[in-house]
Design a protein around this motif. Structure first.
Motif, PDB file in Angstrom:
ATOM      1  N   SER A  73       0.832  -1.204   0.000  1.00  0.00           N
ATOM      2  CA  SER A  73       0.000   0.000   0.000  1.00  0.00           C
ATOM      3  C   SER A  73       0.870   1.259   0.000  1.00  0.00           C
ATOM      4  N   THR A  74       0.479   2.215  -0.837  1.00  0.00           N
ATOM      5  CA  THR A  74       1.199   3.485  -0.885  1.00  0.00           C
ATOM      6  C   THR A  74       0.318   4.632  -0.387  1.00  0.00           C
ATOM      7  N   GLU A  75      -0.834   4.282   0.194  1.00  0.00           N
ATOM      8  CA  GLU A  75      -1.741   5.307   0.715  1.00  0.00           C
ATOM      9  C   GLU A  75      -1.079   6.042   1.891  1.00  0.00           C
ATOM     10  N   GLU A  76      -1.524   7.276   2.113  1.00  0.00           N
ATOM     11  CA  GLU A  76      -0.982   8.054   3.231  1.00  0.00           C
ATOM     12  C   GLU A  76      -1.241   7.329   4.548  1.00  0.00           C
ATOM     13  N   ILE A  77      -2.458   6.796   4.706  1.00  0.00           N
ATOM     14  CA  ILE A  77      -2.758   5.925   5.848  1.00  0.00           C
ATOM     15  C   ILE A  77      -2.599   4.508   5.314  1.00  0.00           C
ATOM     16  N   LYS A  78      -1.412   3.925   5.572  1.00  0.00           N
ATOM     17  CA  LYS A  78      -1.058   2.632   4.979  1.00  0.00           C
ATOM     18  C   LYS A  78      -2.157   1.605   5.195  1.00  0.00           C
ATOM     19  N   SER A  80      -5.201   1.710   4.047  1.00  0.00           N
ATOM     20  CA  SER A  80      -6.575   2.228   4.009  1.00  0.00           C
ATOM     21  C   SER A  80      -7.290   1.840   2.720  1.00  0.00           C
ATOM     22  N   ASP A  81      -6.521   1.394   1.731  1.00  0.00           N
ATOM     23  CA  ASP A  81      -7.107   0.939   0.463  1.00  0.00           C
ATOM     24  C   ASP A  81      -7.364  -0.572   0.471  1.00  0.00           C
TER      25      ASP A  81
END
Length: 133
Positions: A73-78, A80-81
């Motif tokens: 995951s590369t989301e800001e909140i790891k 969250s996707d």
């Protein structure tokens, strides 16, 4: 018909004889050697004992999907996707309560209600003590 297992009996003398087994030094190039959770190339080592067999149980595919999603995951909140993958894993695990025991919700409710009951009593006692001084 013969089974796949062979039963052998070992005598006391057999146990007293020193083992002739030779230990082979670990080969750092062995692709099956335990490398920890993340392999040197960044991939997930699904054979790592640290996963406690989660990757190979009846919900192994769901676990791998959720864990991979989180790891990459590369989301800001790891992660969250990855909600859908974790939900699928959770739903699978609930089908196998013996393999994936969960904290008993009733015990949790009892603990939290006891905590809630204890707090107001202590507060009211403290107020009475302040008021009577």
């Amino acid at each position: 018909m013969t089974g796949k297992d062979k039963i052998i009996f070992v005598t006391k003398e057999d146990h007293e004889t020193p083992s002739s087994a030779e230990l082979v030094a670990d080969d750092p190039d062995d692709p099956y050697e335990e490398q920890g959770l993340i392999l040197p190339n960044g991939d997930i080592n699904w054979n790592c004992p640290c996963l406690g067999g989660m990757a190979s149980g009846p919900c192994g595919e769901q676990f791998k999907s959720a864990f991979s999603c989180f790891h990459y995951s590369t989301e800001e909140i790891k992660g969250s996707d990855c909600v859908d993958q974790f939900r699928a894993m959770q739903e699978c695990m609930q089908k196998y309560p013996d393999l994936y025991p969960q904290e008993d919700e009733n015990e949790e409710k009892e603990k939290s209600s006891k905590d809630l009951e204890a707090t107001p009593v202590e507060d009211s006692v403290a107020k009475e003590e302040k008021g009577s001084s």
